[in-house]
Design a protein around this motif. Structure first.
Motif, PDB file in Angstrom:
ATOM      1  N   PRO A   8       1.451 -16.840   6.130  1.00  0.00           N
ATOM      2  CA  PRO A   8       2.117 -16.263   7.299  1.00  0.00           C
ATOM      3  C   PRO A   8       1.127 -15.465   8.143  1.00  0.00           C
ATOM      4  CG  PRO A   8       3.308 -15.759   5.261  1.00  0.00           C
ATOM      5  CD  PRO A   8       2.011 -16.363   4.874  1.00  0.00           C
ATOM      6  N   ALA A   9       1.311 -15.515   9.431  1.00  0.00           N
ATOM      7  CA  ALA A   9       0.427 -14.760  10.320  1.00  0.00           C
ATOM      8  C   ALA A   9       0.554 -13.267  10.038  1.00  0.00           C
ATOM      9  CB  ALA A   9       0.783 -15.056  11.768  1.00  0.00           C
ATOM     10  N   ALA A  10      -0.577 -12.605   9.912  1.00  0.00           N
ATOM     11  CA  ALA A  10      -0.550 -11.166   9.627  1.00  0.00           C
ATOM     12  C   ALA A  10       0.013 -10.407  10.826  1.00  0.00           C
ATOM     13  CB  ALA A  10      -1.964 -10.682   9.312  1.00  0.00           C
ATOM     14  N   ILE A  11       0.883  -9.464  10.555  1.00  0.00           N
ATOM     15  CA  ILE A  11       1.418  -8.662  11.633  1.00  0.00           C
ATOM     16  C   ILE A  11       0.362  -7.650  12.049  1.00  0.00           C
ATOM     17  CG2 ILE A  11       3.791  -8.977  10.920  1.00  0.00           C
ATOM     18  CD1 ILE A  11       3.748  -6.360   9.539  1.00  0.00           C
ATOM     19  N   ASP A  60       6.943  -2.290   4.408  1.00  0.00           N
ATOM     20  CA  ASP A  60       8.278  -2.476   3.833  1.00  0.00           C
ATOM     21  C   ASP A  60       8.273  -2.722   2.333  1.00  0.00           C
ATOM     22  OD1 ASP A  60       7.041  -4.923   4.046  1.00  0.00           O
ATOM     23  OD2 ASP A  60       8.787  -5.985   4.860  1.00  0.00           O
ATOM     24  N   HIS A  61       7.123  -2.585   1.684  1.00  0.00           N
ATOM     25  CA  HIS A  61       7.030  -2.837   0.243  1.00  0.00           C
ATOM     26  C   HIS A  61       6.458  -1.618  -0.456  1.00  0.00           C
ATOM     27  CE1 HIS A  61       6.421  -4.491  -3.619  1.00  0.00           C
ATOM     28  NE2 HIS A  61       5.258  -5.078  -3.435  1.00  0.00           N
ATOM     29  N   LEU A  62       7.321  -0.840  -1.110  1.00  0.00           N
ATOM     30  CA  LEU A  62       6.854   0.271  -1.944  1.00  0.00           C
ATOM     31  C   LEU A  62       6.490  -0.322  -3.295  1.00  0.00           C
ATOM     32  CD1 LEU A  62       6.354   3.243  -2.491  1.00  0.00           C
ATOM     33  CD2 LEU A  62       8.784   3.504  -3.038  1.00  0.00           C
ATOM     34  N   SER A  63       5.219  -0.607  -3.477  1.00  0.00           N
ATOM     35  CA  SER A  63       4.801  -1.378  -4.655  1.00  0.00           C
ATOM     36  C   SER A  63       4.596  -0.504  -5.886  1.00  0.00           C
ATOM     37  CB  SER A  63       3.507  -2.146  -4.356  1.00  0.00           C
ATOM     38  OG  SER A  63       2.468  -1.250  -3.998  1.00  0.00           O
ATOM     39  N   CYS A  64       4.220   0.770  -5.692  1.00  0.00           N
ATOM     40  CA  CYS A  64       3.903   1.590  -6.861  1.00  0.00           C
ATOM     41  C   CYS A  64       4.154   3.062  -6.544  1.00  0.00           C
ATOM     42  CB  CYS A  64       2.435   1.383  -7.267  1.00  0.00           C
ATOM     43  SG  CYS A  64       1.915   2.291  -8.745  1.00  0.00           S
ATOM     44  N   VAL A  65       4.717   3.760  -7.510  1.00  0.00           N
ATOM     45  CA  VAL A  65       4.859   5.215  -7.434  1.00  0.00           C
ATOM     46  C   VAL A  65       4.305   5.788  -8.733  1.00  0.00           C
ATOM     47  CG1 VAL A  65       6.419   7.171  -7.186  1.00  0.00           C
ATOM     48  CG2 VAL A  65       6.953   5.014  -6.040  1.00  0.00           C
ATOM     49  N   THR A  66       3.444   6.770  -8.615  1.00  0.00           N
ATOM     50  CA  THR A  66       2.886   7.383  -9.808  1.00  0.00           C
ATOM     51  C   THR A  66       2.758   8.883  -9.581  1.00  0.00           C
ATOM     52  OG1 THR A  66       1.075   7.298 -11.424  1.00  0.00           O
ATOM     53  CG2 THR A  66       0.477   7.091  -9.112  1.00  0.00           C
ATOM     54  N   ALA A  67       2.529   9.596 -10.656  1.00  0.00           N
ATOM     55  CA  ALA A  67       2.390  11.054 -10.572  1.00  0.00           C
ATOM     56  C   ALA A  67       1.355  11.513 -11.586  1.00  0.00           C
ATOM     57  CB  ALA A  67       3.727  11.748 -10.828  1.00  0.00           C
ATOM     58  N   GLN A  68       0.806  12.685 -11.331  1.00  0.00           N
ATOM     59  CA  GLN A  68      -0.204  13.246 -12.235  1.00  0.00           C
ATOM     60  C   GLN A  68      -0.202  14.757 -12.115  1.00  0.00           C
ATOM     61  OE1 GLN A  68      -4.138  11.690 -11.687  1.00  0.00           O
ATOM     62  NE2 GLN A  68      -5.058  12.947 -13.271  1.00  0.00           N
ATOM     63  N   GLU A  69      -0.499  15.420 -13.232  1.00  0.00           N
ATOM     64  CA  GLU A  69      -0.637  16.872 -13.224  1.00  0.00           C
ATOM     65  C   GLU A  69      -2.111  17.243 -13.209  1.00  0.00           C
ATOM     66  OE1 GLU A  69       0.608  20.858 -15.805  1.00  0.00           O
ATOM     67  OE2 GLU A  69       0.948  18.855 -16.634  1.00  0.00           O
ATOM     68  N   TYR A  70      -2.470  18.166 -12.322  1.00  0.00           N
ATOM     69  CA  TYR A  70      -3.814  18.721 -12.242  1.00  0.00           C
ATOM     70  C   TYR A  70      -3.769  20.174 -12.727  1.00  0.00           C
ATOM     71  CZ  TYR A  70      -4.991  14.739  -9.214  1.00  0.00           C
ATOM     72  OH  TYR A  70      -5.199  13.477  -8.706  1.00  0.00           O
ATOM     73  N   GLU A  71      -4.925  20.804 -12.767  1.00  0.00           N
ATOM     74  CA  GLU A  71      -4.978  22.200 -13.196  1.00  0.00           C
ATOM     75  C   GLU A  71      -4.235  23.124 -12.237  1.00  0.00           C
ATOM     76  OE1 GLU A  71      -6.039  23.401 -15.939  1.00  0.00           O
ATOM     77  OE2 GLU A  71      -7.011  21.622 -16.779  1.00  0.00           O
ATOM     78  N   ASP A  72      -4.202  22.750 -10.946  1.00  0.00           N
ATOM     79  CA  ASP A  72      -3.618  23.643  -9.948  1.00  0.00           C
ATOM     80  C   ASP A  72      -2.389  23.072  -9.247  1.00  0.00           C
ATOM     81  OD1 ASP A  72      -5.014  21.645  -8.691  1.00  0.00           O
ATOM     82  OD2 ASP A  72      -5.755  22.924  -7.063  1.00  0.00           O
ATOM     83  N   TYR A  83       5.101  -6.867   3.035  1.00  0.00           N
ATOM     84  CA  TYR A  83       5.402  -8.172   2.461  1.00  0.00           C
ATOM     85  C   TYR A  83       4.744  -9.293   3.268  1.00  0.00           C
ATOM     86  CZ  TYR A  83       8.746  -6.922  -1.201  1.00  0.00           C
ATOM     87  OH  TYR A  83       9.325  -6.454  -2.362  1.00  0.00           O
ATOM     88  N   ASP A  84       4.602  -9.097   4.572  1.00  0.00           N
ATOM     89  CA  ASP A  84       3.980 -10.123   5.399  1.00  0.00           C
ATOM     90  C   ASP A  84       2.461 -10.141   5.274  1.00  0.00           C
ATOM     91  OD1 ASP A  84       6.353 -11.086   6.346  1.00  0.00           O
ATOM     92  OD2 ASP A  84       6.358  -9.864   8.166  1.00  0.00           O
ATOM     93  N   ASP A  85       1.875  -9.044   4.856  1.00  0.00           N
ATOM     94  CA  ASP A  85       0.417  -8.974   4.709  1.00  0.00           C
ATOM     95  C   ASP A  85       0.059  -7.851   3.742  1.00  0.00           C
ATOM     96  OD1 ASP A  85      -2.298  -8.995   4.854  1.00  0.00           O
ATOM     97  OD2 ASP A  85      -2.446  -8.413   6.963  1.00  0.00           O
ATOM     98  N   PRO A  86       0.039  -8.142   2.429  1.00  0.00           N
ATOM     99  CA  PRO A  86      -0.208  -7.084   1.437  1.00  0.00           C
ATOM    100  C   PRO A  86      -1.623  -6.532   1.443  1.00  0.00           C
ATOM    101  CG  PRO A  86      -0.026  -9.230   0.361  1.00  0.00           C
ATOM    102  CD  PRO A  86       0.350  -9.439   1.799  1.00  0.00           C
ATOM    103  N   THR A  87      -2.520  -7.101   2.268  1.00  0.00           N
ATOM    104  CA  THR A  87      -3.850  -6.500   2.367  1.00  0.00           C
ATOM    105  C   THR A  87      -3.811  -5.220   3.198  1.00  0.00           C
ATOM    106  OG1 THR A  87      -4.441  -7.819   4.322  1.00  0.00           O
ATOM    107  CG2 THR A  87      -4.955  -8.753   2.153  1.00  0.00           C
ATOM    108  N   GLN A  88      -2.731  -5.009   3.945  1.00  0.00           N
ATOM    109  CA  GLN A  88      -2.546  -3.755   4.664  1.00  0.00           C
ATOM    110  C   GLN A  88      -1.826  -2.790   3.725  1.00  0.00           C
ATOM    111  OE1 GLN A  88      -1.209  -3.969   8.771  1.00  0.00           O
ATOM    112  NE2 GLN A  88      -1.568  -6.179   8.786  1.00  0.00           N
TER     113      GLN A  88
END
Length: 555
Positions: A8-11, A60-72, A83-88
């Motif tokens: 598909p043509a990249a948006i 339009d694609h929330l592919s990953c959600v993560t979390a981490q604890e730091y010292e502060d 979805y039309d261009d996952p390289t963006q």
């Protein structure tokens, strides 16, 4: 990729500055991740930021959600694609106070954030305000502490009282004016073949129809991410990916980690090794789809002798070839950072002949499956127009793989975000517009044909490859220590969808954060959408059409 079916043509692509202008005053700072610009935003602006990126910038694609604890501080990271261009790609970084780690939930914008944020709360300890159902998802409700937090006490005793397993049906779900409706609670699993592993479905029935269903997961949670964080990049992590989707996707899993770590460490894989990797990955895809098709038919009308054993027969042929290639039958551990552990088996001509014999027999075998399964009237009655998942709903839940492509979502990372040797080969992305259980079955059967095309082209290339140019590994340093605070998210097209790895380095030879984005985890979230209003047998069919493996759901 076939010239007949171009990507598909990249948006229109927005620059990092354009996105910063779009988000305006919400941006507190900017970060540079290896594959995506990062924007640090206030914890009370998450929904505004995600909405702007989704509605105005097309992410339009929330592919990953993560979390981490730091010292502060605590930090949540939302990784978005198109979805039309996952390289963006773009990352939204949300820091919160360490004493009061409260952040706004992204669930009202992306439905898939529901489970991802629950996991971040469960394992790390970030609380998400306005979340519709913020409670533990992998660990029991009574669990004390958060295992991936810095001050977690591993020796603290954990007690699960009997009330943990009480009937959760407290309110009557029947319609207010429908006094004749009969509402009941039904446990399906976790010890039942139709749940495809240790999955517990808490099902509310209104008469004979499914009023609500909730997936209770975590029975097979093995702390895979924490084990990866305790292993070195170079040697100790690679054996673990085989054990996520432990059924038949081993090399596909290894590909995901290899791609992320190689980008993180700037390792260039030799072309010859990329061809070998691609061939092995597609053999795994065929083996995975054969099992998916066989178990799905078994769920629908219980034909063990013919259909299930036919599928196992052809899966075993693929497993034989993988055993010849890797030396293992299930837990391959064949990939290495920079390439593969060894070359093709000798004599090479015999291996190539065995592969070609397998490919030559596939068309007849696939015709048998169409005769026995897709053309079967009983299966069609059970699967056509059941388990319907509209394309926009699939996207909202972050569905990928055959689940999304069965809803007409033309998204395949092998073509859209090329890796390995896929962009040099001639093949097609398979989609179906039925959006139902039947369409997902057809996608998998047709994808076997495309995998066979890819394997055949790889064999042609490997046969003619000059002997003195068969480099199987790049020159990789013995110890890898990416720069502190370097972050990357990379994904491959697994048999079940987008399998991604997020890594944050801290300057040592072990990752500070290692997050597995499981396609099964996101796909399983869609089950209530597919099952509500259906009958219990249709719920079982919908679950089977998702082709989940609980080892990858729970990790």
């Amino acid at each position: 990729m076939s010239l007949e079916e171009p990507a598909p043509a990249a948006i229109e692509e927005q620059s990092a500055d354009d996105l910063a202008d779009l988000l305006g005053e919400h941006v507190l700072a900017r970060e540079e991740h290896l594959n995506a610009p990062g924007y640090v935003v206030r914890p009370d602006a998450v929904q505004d930021v995600l909405s702007a990126l989704k509605e105005e910038a097309g992410f339009d694609h929330l592919s990953c959600v993560t979390a981490q604890e730091y010292e502060d501080r605590y930090e949540s990271i939302y990784h978005l694609k198109k979805y039309d261009d996952p390289t963006q790609e773009v990352s939204v970084v949300v820091p919160t106070d360490r004493e009061h780690p409260v952040s706004q939930s992204g669930e009202p914008v992306f439905r898939t954030a529901d489970w991802h944020e629950r996991e971040a709360y469960d394992l790390v300890g970030v609380e998400y305000d306005d979340h519709p159902d913020l409670r533990r998802i992998l660990l029991p409700e009574t669990w004390q502490g958060h295992p991936l937090s810095l001050d977690y006490d591993q020796d603290r005793p954990q007690v699960v009282p009997l009330r943990e397993h009480a009937n959760p049906l407290e309110a009557d779900n029947r319609a207010e004016n429908d006094q004749d409706a009969d509402t009941m609670f039904l446990n399906i699993g976790p010890h039942h073949p139709a749940t495809h592993g240790v999955l517990h479905l808490e099902t509310t029935l209104d008469g004979e129809q499914v009023a609500d269903v909730e997936s209770d997961i975590g029975y097979l949670h093995r702390c895979e991410e924490q084990m990866a964080q305790n292993g070195t990049y170079r040697h100790q992590i690679m054996p673990y990916p085989d054990r996520w989707d432990y059924i038949s996707a081993g090399l596909l899993n290894e590909f995901a980690y290899a791609r992320a770590a190689e980008d993180l460490a700037d390792i260039e894989v030799p072309e010859y090794a990329q061809v070998v990797r691609t061939m092995g990955a597609e053999l795994c895809r065929i083996a995975a789809h054969m099992l998916a098709v066989g178990t799905f038919a078994l769920d629908i009308y219980g034909d063990f002798t013919a259909i299930f054993m036919y599928a196992i027969r052809d899966r075993e042929k693929a497993q034989n070839l993988l055993e010849d290639l890797t030396g293992q039958r299930l837990m391959f551990n064949y990939f290495r950072l920079g390439g593969v552990v060894w070359d093709l088996p000798e004599p090479r001509e015999e291996f190539f002949e065995n592969v070609r014999d397998f490919l030559d027999a596939l068309p007849e075998a696939l015709q048998e499956y169409h005769d026995l399964i897709s053309s079967n009237e009983i299966l069609q009655m059970r699967t056509v127009d059941t388990g319907v998942l509209p394309p926009e709903v699939a996207k909202d839940y972050g569905a990928t793989g055959p689940v999304a492509r069965g809803s007409g979502v033309d998204y395949d990372l092998r073509r859209d975000d090329p890796y390995g040797y896929y962009d040099e080969l001639d093949w097609n992305v398979v989609t179906e517009d039925g959006c139902d259980n039947y369409a997902r079955l057809l996608v998998r059967l047709r994808e076997v044909e495309e995998s066979a095309k890819i394997i055949e082209q790889c064999v042609d290339l490997l046969e003619d490859w000059p002997e003195d140019e068969r480099t199987i590994q790049a020159n990789v340093p013995r110890t890898l220590k990416p720069e502190d605070d370097t972050e990357v998210y990379r994904a491959v097209e697994g048999a079940k969808g987008e399998l991604g790895i997020y890594i944050r380095a801290d300057g040592t030879d072990k990752p500070a954060r290692f997050k597995i984005r499981s396609p099964c985890f996101s796909n399983l979230q869609t089950l209530p959408e597919m099952a509500q209003g259906e009958y219990v047998p249709d719920l079982v069919a919908a679950l089977g059409s998702l082709d989940i493996v609980l080892g990858e759901v729970d990790r």
